[in-house]
Design a protein around this motif. Structure first.
Motif: not given
Lengths: 187, 261
Positions: B12, B15-16, B21-23, B193, B196, B246
């Motif tokens: 992951e 990939m990010l 897309a990583l901070p 994660q 929510d 979600g």
């Protein structure tokens, strides 16, 4: 020339650039300026700025060619990483968020126009892989890659939970990886 | 630290990172890991995902810049090379030959320096403009918040921690005119994660209505601006539950916050 041969050849050009051989830079530029410019202008959107960024990108390649190692990926990947980073820096400096037009966001990525510098079959194969992605998968991928947004920023912008967003990016990247792998293996 | 085998977590991250897309802080750490730790597992994962990410650029329609870009680039390269040549060439020419070359080289270098300074100044202006717009936006948002908090029409609903989070507190400022809730939460630890928090509007009659799915910051706080759900007129209470990531149409998890008007 296979992609591996091409990569070896590119690495040779980078080695020559590190020895200050300007002709090597010229050959490298002629080979990749179209694909690099397509990426830069997709991000910054303004032609004049995109041309300034493109010149900075190849100047950086020239100055840093001695630091390139294959662990950073193929020379083309290294070039595109520099181009993306420079373009996003420029975009942030000018405070513009790219407004991807709806047609572009809705339609699968188009098959590129004829480009003498790249193998047409390779690029058509890539376009076919991109068409495998649903809009829900492609949009967050493009927001990350073309707009420089982190996964949490994308989740916020699309009003989706972070976990859902990561799942979509993971599925999209895995699909692309699987689709592209046979092409790399046969190259 | 080198990794010995791949895992979902490493995949992951690779990939990010590849897709950008990583901070920022995680991106820097991961780039340092690839550069300095020589971790073959992560380098391999990164290269594969890098190819996938690169396909986004390779799939773009071709675009051609002006020929001036290459000319400018090569002039810059020649200017750099020119200064080196002057340092190492033997002094076999006459004074005027070298003087002319020196003036030419100096002019090219001066041009390159001016272009660089100009580019730097443009970037500084862009950064300052960006900061100004950001501050203006923050002032506007603070103005809206202040107007809501001081409005005579605002209703305040206090929510108290329940069950495993007795220390949690929240307050809803309900602006009935603008139909907006401002929700402030403290002391509520973030959920993992796959979960929510979900805020519910509980009417006098009928089932609870979902108002917002959210998570808290690392310090347990959250501040949200929420449009009041349509038809929310006979308010009785508000509640927060933990739900699968979600959220769900109706509450299924334990209450972590609960309060009535």
């Amino acid at each position: 020339m296979s992609t591996e041969d091409q990569a070896d050849n590119d690495q040779d050009l980078l080695r020559r650039m590190a020895s200050k051989d300007a002709q090597a830079l010229e050959l490298f530029y002629d080979r990749y300026y179209r694909v690099a410019f397509a990426l830069v202008i997709r991000i910054v959107r303004v032609r004049q700025e995109a041309e300034d960024v493109l010149a900075e990108v190849f100047w950086q390649v020239w100055r840093q060619s001695g630091r390139y190692t294959p662990s950073r990926g193929k020379p083309l990947s290294w070039l595109l990483t520099i181009a993306r980073t420079r373009a996003i820096d420029s975009l942030r400096a000018s405070n513009r968020r790219p407004q991807a037009d709806s047609n572009e966001m809705d339609a699968p990525s188009r098959v590129p126009q004829e480009d003498p510098s790249a193998q047409a079959s390779t690029r058509i194969a890539i376009s076919r892989c991109l068409e495998l992605l649903s809009r829900e998968q492609r949009v967050p991928l493009e927001m990350a890659y073309f707009e420089g947004m982190s996964h949490s920023e994308i989740a916020g912008a699309l009003n989706q939970p972070l976990g859902t967003m990561k799942d979509r990016i993971r599925t999209a990247m895995t699909t692309l990886r699987k689709c592209l792998k046979p092409r790399e293996a046969s190259a | 630290m080198k990794h010995h085998e791949s895992s979902n977590e490493l995949q992951e991250k690779a990939m990010l990172y590849a897709i950008g897309a990583l901070p920022e802080e995680e991106r820097r750490d991961y780039a340092r890991h690839l550069e300095e730790d020589g971790c073959a597992v992560c380098i391999s994962e990164n290269l594969e995902f890098q190819n996938a990410a690169q396909s986004l650029a390779m799939g773009l329609p071709s675009n051609t810049p002006s020929g001036a870009v290459k000319e400018r680039l090569m002039a810059q390269v020649r200017a750099e090379a020119g200064t080196n040549v002057f340092r190492v060439a033997p002094p076999s020419r006459n004074f005027w030959y070298w003087a002319e070359k020196l003036v030419l080289a100096a002019a090219v270098v001066l041009l390159a320096i001016t272009a660089t300074i100009n580019s730097g100044l443009r970037r500084d202006v862009g950064t300052l403009t960006s900061r100004l717009v950001e501050l203006e936006d923050r002032v506007r948002r603070d103005g809206v918040t202040l107007a809501t908090l001081t409005s005579p029409e605002v209703r305040v609903v206090n929510l108290a921690g329940q069950g495993v989070t007795p220390q949690a507190r929240a307050r809803i400022f309900w602006n009935e005119t603008d139909r907006v809730w401002l929700l402030y939460v403290t002391g509520l630890p973030p959920v993992p994660q796959d979960r929510d928090y979900q805020l519910w509007f509980v009417p006098q009659r009928g089932n609870p209505q979902s108002a917002r799915v959210f998570n808290t910051n690392a310090d347990g706080s959250a501040m949200l601006e929420i449009p009041v759900p349509a038809g929310a007129t006979d308010f009785m209470a508000a509640a927060v539950t933990t739900e699968p990531a979600g959220g769900l149409p109706q509450p299924s998890g334990a209450f972590v916050l609960l309060g009535a008007d």
